[in-house]
Design an enzyme around this catalytic site. Structure first.
Site, PDB file in Angstrom:
ATOM      1  N   GLY A 111      47.303  18.138  86.011  1.00  0.00           N
ATOM      2  CA  GLY A 111      46.913  17.482  84.694  1.00  0.00           C
ATOM      3  C   GLY A 111      47.798  16.313  84.341  1.00  0.00           C
ATOM      4  N   ASP A 112      47.622  16.180  83.139  1.00  0.00           N
ATOM      5  CA  ASP A 112      47.832  15.304  82.124  1.00  0.00           C
ATOM      6  C   ASP A 112      46.699  13.705  82.876  1.00  0.00           C
ATOM      7  OD1 ASP A 112      49.208  16.252  80.627  1.00  0.00           O
ATOM      8  OD2 ASP A 112      51.386  15.762  81.335  1.00  0.00           O
ATOM      9  N   ASN A 113      47.684  12.687  83.130  1.00  0.00           N
ATOM     10  CA  ASN A 113      47.584  11.503  84.641  1.00  0.00           C
ATOM     11  C   ASN A 113      46.504  11.963  85.682  1.00  0.00           C
ATOM     12  OD1 ASN A 113      49.367  10.922  81.718  1.00  0.00           O
ATOM     13  ND2 ASN A 113      48.776   9.019  82.650  1.00  0.00           N
TER      14      ASN A 113
END
Ligand SMILES: [Mg+2]
Ligand SMILES: [Mg+2]
Ligand SMILES: [Mg+2]
Lengths: 733, 733
Positions: free
Chosen positions: B317-319
């Protein structure tokens, strides 16, 4: 009211004693026979006009059997058949067709038939396939099909049974009646057939001095009506030209237009150029070509009728293809009148608005047939429904005449029904009499409907078979049905009209329909000339009302190409990543008479507002059903669908005023507070015709100017209590 | 069961006395901190592994502020703006964007920015527009726009605030906390940033000998997450590469691929190449390009972590952009494990099926946060829902580990919750222990899902933001959610795979999605190679299951290009003239466990059977919702939609057996008579893991072979009474 005229009644033998009284009471000034009835001897003494039905292109079986090459044709497409992994592919072209109606024309198959690889769209060269067998055993064998490609065969076929007579024959079980034959038609382009048609008509006229009006049912080419191998309806298109085709016609076309038509120009992937398809160049040319031919030949027949001092009345249906009553050619035919079946307000206007005829006549429901006129039937109820549907259209643009059909001997057994149609006839005549023959006043807001067909198909949009309910049309037809009774002058404009500047003559334009159809417009919305014309129209203060999938074609980040005007677009899956925060505004001028939910029928899918400038007036499960959007000086309104109802009609009335920026005037337009009540305003007569469209009593308030919809007259308010279905003339001043 | 391991718990300071007992009881073998908590001093004495979160691309504000040219970029599109009747058009590019997140990059605008006439699709030459102002005042002026054409400006912008930290900051009102700053990120392609990333990580590892596992959250490029001018989410795409762009990267791309990328290659009409768009060549190349770059740099970071004797755990997730865990590059990174949030069975499989890592870990719900762990909250209920959703996926393909996150001090105030997650941990471990580390047996029917993304996006179809509900996806996601717990080996295959013969390895293939999307396939269905491959596959006995608008693109008389296989097509308005006589067959193998109506969710519109050979299993308002069709040796099944439910999952289970022609085997597949119960069969262990997916007690019958799903074993019947949510190991023999 004691008045007479404007009404046609069916009569029959065996009722001589009653007929004068019946006709007198209802005020009938014309009589007709019906299928299966004959005019009585007494007819000529009744003091009324006499109609008799005439079939130019069928009915003489002797001629037909002696001239089988004069039979009309169809272009048909076989089933879609998938090729096997290897080896040839045999296609039984008659699979799914009815041998009693259709017979492959095995003439020059290489010229007229076509085999298409539907997986690639390529035509299979004529030396790649061959035809064997005949009739139901006709098989096209493709020698080397591509494995697992889908193929179709387009083939020319003889019509070996007239479609309407076949329908009557099978519906009424005439196979048990030895006096009935399966009637074969003949094609007006065949020289012998044409010669026969004209001489037969002359003889017929000569032999019938008592007939005043020849009711043509109809002329030459039937709308497309094809049956399946069980004898059930397989394909019906009330606007279809598939039955107007023949090698003779196609050769003549080529000589005139300079290009050769293909089978695919008619078969059209199996869609057969139905009115929902954006018309191709070839099909548009074909309509033009056949329209000129048909109208020229109709003129010849009408001239004969006139020679004998009779009138020519055209039935709007059956073999009506090529007449195009709203086309430019129709005036040249000299037809005196048009009669058609009234199934709604819109079909009523489809008849009454036909230009260039002296009179129009609507045949009302119910037809006097045993299905309704029987114990447990409700002829009175059906008459009321039919009258309420059509009255609001008649009040806007009166038919010159109304009439009934069927067996009068059945109807007279229902005295309440006879009383009611007597009232209806009086009410109908009052519109002509009190209205002094003038049309009621329309709003000064000029309204247009924009689609691919334009004026040629005025009031004929979104129909498959005449006035029948279809799942995919009712949500759009409601717009037409509403407009048929609303006080607007309506123009049907085409995209070519728009390219030519037609929007200059309008204040509000509607675009109504499903994406890709001729009614929405398909790829016309990729033409920047069209887009610029509509945007300019709105920028200068015009209104655009879109219903369903207006201006829809996916391109450059939008599905509704005028999403900038409408303020909404449709989510097809590509823009789900964009967050949306829709907020509903329940209060708006457009929805003032719609306190609750909006019925949009089938709906248009997942519609979203393009930004905060869009006012969402109705939101359902996250989808916009009604929106209003200011754009420049003008306005856009979006509706996901508009099945007909009193409330929806009122909503459209208001939407048009809002779109035109004229909502401040609305309170003085004689619009009743109750959406179930409508008014037609006749300023010259100083009268208003108030109609309660409901089967229940209502109270309503009216407010309008003594001068009508326009002018400087003071605004009067009026409270009315109306009986169920009542109509009432009021004084404006 | 008394077992230990496979569980990660969040711990925090101030609970030293309780921690050993809590960890012991639940059998946790690893601990972690969470946002806002710090590991206590006692941690190293707990005898467990220690995780700590690490952010490579943000978190050092000093470096970020000193290297503003290392900030990452976005490509963004302005609003669509309509040109006036005359004169120039000024476009405020920042309209609708958030100044605290985004700042136009005013570098070489002529190279990187693009102005497009969206009415024609033409690019406006760079000398036709100019840029003035900066920040929120940045305005592009088009000198001579075409009147009433719509324009957009694609512009490159700096990310001036990290998206995830921004989300946390605004959600938790950190503006009131003076210790919080708005973190600025840095781009791994920037040489100074990369140097800083590696040296920082080394220093970090050195300073933290107590940390066993570096939990990367995550690497370099955030998924696309853009906020609007009110600071609310404006655009979210969990798969979006828009935040991975930079002039430096685009120049490197051009040098390597030999062609120059345009702004439009990223902006994509405003759709930003979201996963529903059929990927363009340029975007596919960009993914490939960034994937290789990201994986190479990840490997460098992982190598550093390994040097220090620690493990590298990646948060899914995220980056995470560019890692493509199902891509070929991912194995080269050396990442030890992947941890992700489990929101459903499908997201569980998205984690557990990732190849080439030693272990996967699912973070379960609920997160120990005050929103749920409060009076009136229902942490126990949420834990049960989460467990029931994921258990069926875990039983098919176990995660190696599970875990929780948040504040343990909150959770311990809910002893019933703590009891329940202890049971869950035991139940989870039993799958590994009793199953002897082997996967449960799958049916020998090999199942594939065909879309544009293929294996690279295994279990990642039809998602916008991770595991959130969207109106246009839930009816399709239900297919994935069902399959996540059904006993089939599932392959995700692309159209290129199909062109390369991938169908040879399958028995049943599914095509699921809305027309035109990458999941349905769009124009791939105009490629005769694809059509022939699927038709050949079916002709040889394969099964095709279409859901929603499978194989859909309007061409040559069909919308579903494989309507010949599926036995259905969709009415878009063009074929309404064709009469249809649909007849429903309520009784069929596929619907044996579905006595009532089928819930198809949003539905797929107006679907009709192409002929009598199609068995209509569910018909609603005249539209087909479920159909079965024999075609050659193979079979087609159509479903209008399949939101997840136990009944729908069972229906799909049966549909796959029927499509494969294997329905005769179904009675011996250990499928419980109750659709709310499922079984994972472990033949080597001689055991079956029976799961009651319902919150109520049920009785059910099972029948299967003593040898498992295959083999010659006798068929045993078994009647079971199961407690709510119970799982139970049974003996097969
Ligand atoms: Mg009809
Ligand atoms: Mg691909
Ligand atoms: Mg997320």
């Amino acid at each position: 009211m004691t008045s007479r005229g404007r009404v046609t009644m069916p009569i029959e033998q065996g009722m001589d004693d009653q007929l004068p009284h019946i006709l007198q009471r209802i005020g009938a000034d014309a009589v007709r026979n019906s299928d299966g009835t004959w005019l009585p001897e007494i007819t000529s003494q009744l003091g009324v006009k006499v109609y008799e039905t005439y079939f130019p292109a069928r009915g003489n079986q002797e001629f037909a059997l002696a001239n089988l090459d004069a039979r009309p044709h169809f272009y048909l497409m076989s089933e879609r058949v998938t090729a096997p992994a290897e080896g040839p592919l045999a296609v039984s072209v008659m699979n799914g067709y009815y041998a009693l109606q259709i017979e492959p024309d095995l003439g020059d198959v290489q010229r007229w038939w076509e085999v298409i690889d539907r997986t690639t769209g390529e035509v299979v060269p004529v030396d790649g396939w061959s035809v064997a067998g005949e009739g139901t055993d006709t098989v096209v064998t493709i020698a080397q099909p591509a494995a697992f490609h889908v193929y179709t065969v387009s083939f020319l076929a003889w019509q070996v049974w007239d479609s309407t007579q076949m329908y009557n024959y099978t519906t009424n079980n005439w196979q048990d009646d030895p006096t009935r034959v399966r009637e074969i038609g003949y094609d007006a382009r065949h020289p012998a057939a044409w010669e026969f048609m004209t001489t037969s008509l002359r003889r017929w006229c000569e032999e019938r001095p008592e007939v005043d009006v020849v009711r043509f049912t109809t002329f030459f080419y039937h709308f497309t009506l094809v049956f399946n191998d069980l004898g059930k309806e397989k394909f019906v298109d009330w606007f279809g030209y598939s039955a107007s085709v023949s090698p003779r016609a196609m050769d003549a076309f080529e000589a005139e237009y300079g290009y050769r038509l293909r089978a695919e120009d008619f078969v059209d992937q199996g869609y057969y150029n139905n009115a929902f398809q954006v018309p191709s160049k070839a099909f548009s040319d074909w309509i033009d070509f056949q329209n000129r031919f048909v109208c020229a030949r109709v003129k010849d027949l009408v001239d004969i009728v006139h020679e004998y001092g009779k009138e020519a009345l055209m039935f709007l249906g059956d073999n009506w293809m090529g007449t195009e009553p709203y086309g430019e050619q129709f005036a040249t035919t000299g037809v005196d009148g048009v009669v058609g079946s009234v199934g709604s307000a819109a079909t009523c206007r489809m008849i009454s608005d036909i230009p260039s005829v002296r009179y129009t006549e609507g045949r009302f429901l119910p037809y006097f047939f045993p299905d309704v006129f029987t114990e447990g039937g409700d002829p009175l109820g059906e008459a009321n429904v039919s009258w309420l549907q059509s009255r609001r259209a008649i009040a806007r643009k009166p038919l010159e005449r109304i009439g009934y059909g069927g067996y009068l001997s059945l109807a007279v057994k229902f005295p309440e029904f006879m009383d009611r149609i007597t009232q209806i006839a009086d009410e109908f005549r009052s519109i002509h009499e009190v209205g002094e023959g003038r049309l009621p006043q329309s709003s000064s807001i000029r309204v247009g409907i924009l689609n691919c067909w334009g004026a040629m198909r005025s009031w004929q949009t979104h129909m498959v078979a005449h006035a029948l309910w279809y799942k995919q049309i009712y949500s759009y037809l409601g717009v037409l049905e509403s407009l048929a009774g609303l006080p607007f002058d309506l123009k049907f404009v085409s995209f070519d009209d728009v390219r030519g500047g037609a929007l200059d003559g309008l204040d509000v334009v509607l675009n109504v329909g499903a994406a890709g159809t001729a009614f929405s417009g398909g790829d016309n919305w990729l033409d920047s000339d069209v887009l610029v014309a509509v945007r300019g129209f709105v920028a200068r203060g015009g209104g655009l009302i879109g219903v369903g999938e207006p201006t829809a074609v996916q391109s450059e980040g939008a599905f509704f190409q005028l999403s900038d005007v409408l303020g909404v677009d449709k989510e097809l899956g590509f823009s789900q990543s964009t967050d949306r925060y829709p907020v509903e505004s329940r209060e708006h001028f457009i929805t003032e008479d719609l306190p609750g939910a909006l019925n949009v029928g089938e709906g248009a899918g997942d519609i979203f507002a393009t930004g905060d400038a869009t006012q969402i007036l109705r939101l359902q499960d996250g989808s916009v059903e009604l929106a209003a959007h200011q754009q420049g000086e003008g306005r856009g309104v979006y509706l996901a669908g508009l099945p007909y109802s009193h409330e929806n009609s009122r909503l459209l009335h208001r939407a048009i005023y809002w779109a035109a920026g004229r909502e401040a005037d609305f309170g003085a337009q004689w619009v009743p507070s109750h959406p179930g009540v409508e008014v037609a305003v006749f300023p010259e007569a100083g009268k208003g015709f108030v109609m309660n469209n409901l089967m229940e009593a209502v109270s309503t308030r009216l407010a309008g100017r003594t001068t009508g919809l326009e002018g400087e007259g003071e605004v009067r308010k009026l409270d009315l209590d109306l009986e169920p279905m009542e109509s009432r003339w009021i004084d404006l001043a």
